[in-house]
Write an enzyme that holds these catalytic residues in place. Sequence first.
Site, PDB file in Angstrom:
ATOM      1  N   THR A  26       0.828  -1.214   0.000  1.00  0.00           N
ATOM      2  CA  THR A  26       0.000   0.000   0.000  1.00  0.00           C
ATOM      3  C   THR A  26       0.855   1.254   0.000  1.00  0.00           C
ATOM      4  O   THR A  26       0.348   2.349  -0.260  1.00  0.00           O
ATOM      5  CB  THR A  26      -0.923   0.024   1.229  1.00  0.00           C
ATOM      6  N   ASP A  64       4.958  -7.301   2.787  1.00  0.00           N
ATOM      7  CA  ASP A  64       4.273  -7.775   1.583  1.00  0.00           C
ATOM      8  C   ASP A  64       5.264  -8.200   0.509  1.00  0.00           C
ATOM      9  O   ASP A  64       6.256  -7.509   0.255  1.00  0.00           O
ATOM     10  CB  ASP A  64       3.404  -6.659   0.994  1.00  0.00           C
ATOM     11  N   LYS A  94       3.961 -11.489   3.760  1.00  0.00           N
ATOM     12  CA  LYS A  94       2.542 -11.677   3.472  1.00  0.00           C
ATOM     13  C   LYS A  94       2.394 -11.960   1.991  1.00  0.00           C
ATOM     14  O   LYS A  94       2.999 -11.285   1.152  1.00  0.00           O
ATOM     15  CB  LYS A  94       1.703 -10.463   3.868  1.00  0.00           C
ATOM     16  N   GLU A  96      -0.465 -12.735  -1.094  1.00  0.00           N
ATOM     17  CA  GLU A  96      -1.865 -12.711  -1.509  1.00  0.00           C
ATOM     18  C   GLU A  96      -2.257 -14.029  -2.161  1.00  0.00           C
ATOM     19  O   GLU A  96      -1.517 -14.568  -2.983  1.00  0.00           O
ATOM     20  CB  GLU A  96      -2.121 -11.555  -2.479  1.00  0.00           C
ATOM     21  N   GLU A 159      -9.636  -9.732   3.692  1.00  0.00           N
ATOM     22  CA  GLU A 159      -9.924  -8.357   3.286  1.00  0.00           C
ATOM     23  C   GLU A 159     -11.246  -8.239   2.544  1.00  0.00           C
ATOM     24  O   GLU A 159     -11.524  -8.982   1.609  1.00  0.00           O
ATOM     25  CB  GLU A 159      -8.800  -7.801   2.396  1.00  0.00           C
TER      26      GLU A 159
END
Length: 242
Positions: A26, A64, A94, A96, A159
Amino acid sequence: MLTAYDFPTAKILDEAGVDVLLVGDTVGMVVQGHSTTLPVTMDQMIYHSEMVGRAAQRAMVVVDLPFPDGQLDILHSVKCGARVLKETQCHAVKLEGGAEQAERIEAMVRAGIPVMAHIGLGPQSVHVLGGYRLQRDIDRLVADAKAAEAAGAFVVLIECVPSQAAAAVTEAISVPTIGIGAGPDVSGQVLVTHDIVGLTSGYTPKFTRSFGDVGLVMREAAQSYCQEVKAGTFPSDAESFE
């Protein structure tokens, strides 16, 4: 759990008692000014992670894996995860994805890299998903979480899903769940720090809340500085050397 991208912010959050700091991709949106997280590179993630890792004295720090380093061949992802552990003082990565990432998660954990799985809305897949949309398929969410857990993920981030979906996922697995836009029935929560302190530059998601207005304080301080410089009242004798 809150995001951090630099040393002073991470130090403040660590001292405040935040349990987990996320060096999120982000950064591409809230710091770099991009409209998605996709332009962020692995080198940029390492750069920000080094700063956060140096600041954190008690919090766990998770980093991430950016696009496409978490989607290319598995060996590449393992090498990227290894960079995080070798080149920063951070503790985990992390990744996804759920069931489709199980083999990758397993390989990374087998290599000694702790993995936080990320299911539901995946910002790195925003174009495939057709935008930032609520993910409602409870069966798929549960299957993704179970697959991630079975592969060795130590926690699952969920999320942008309905509250009942997050509750079902939390009930279905034994590792903790972290929610963002997933309601209260999870083990913990994560938000973007800039959103909760009023440093946003535009859209604020429904699932966030302002807990302060640092942006207002900064604007007022900058305005006062400009006024005093123009008026000749700064610097005064107290701020000058003889």
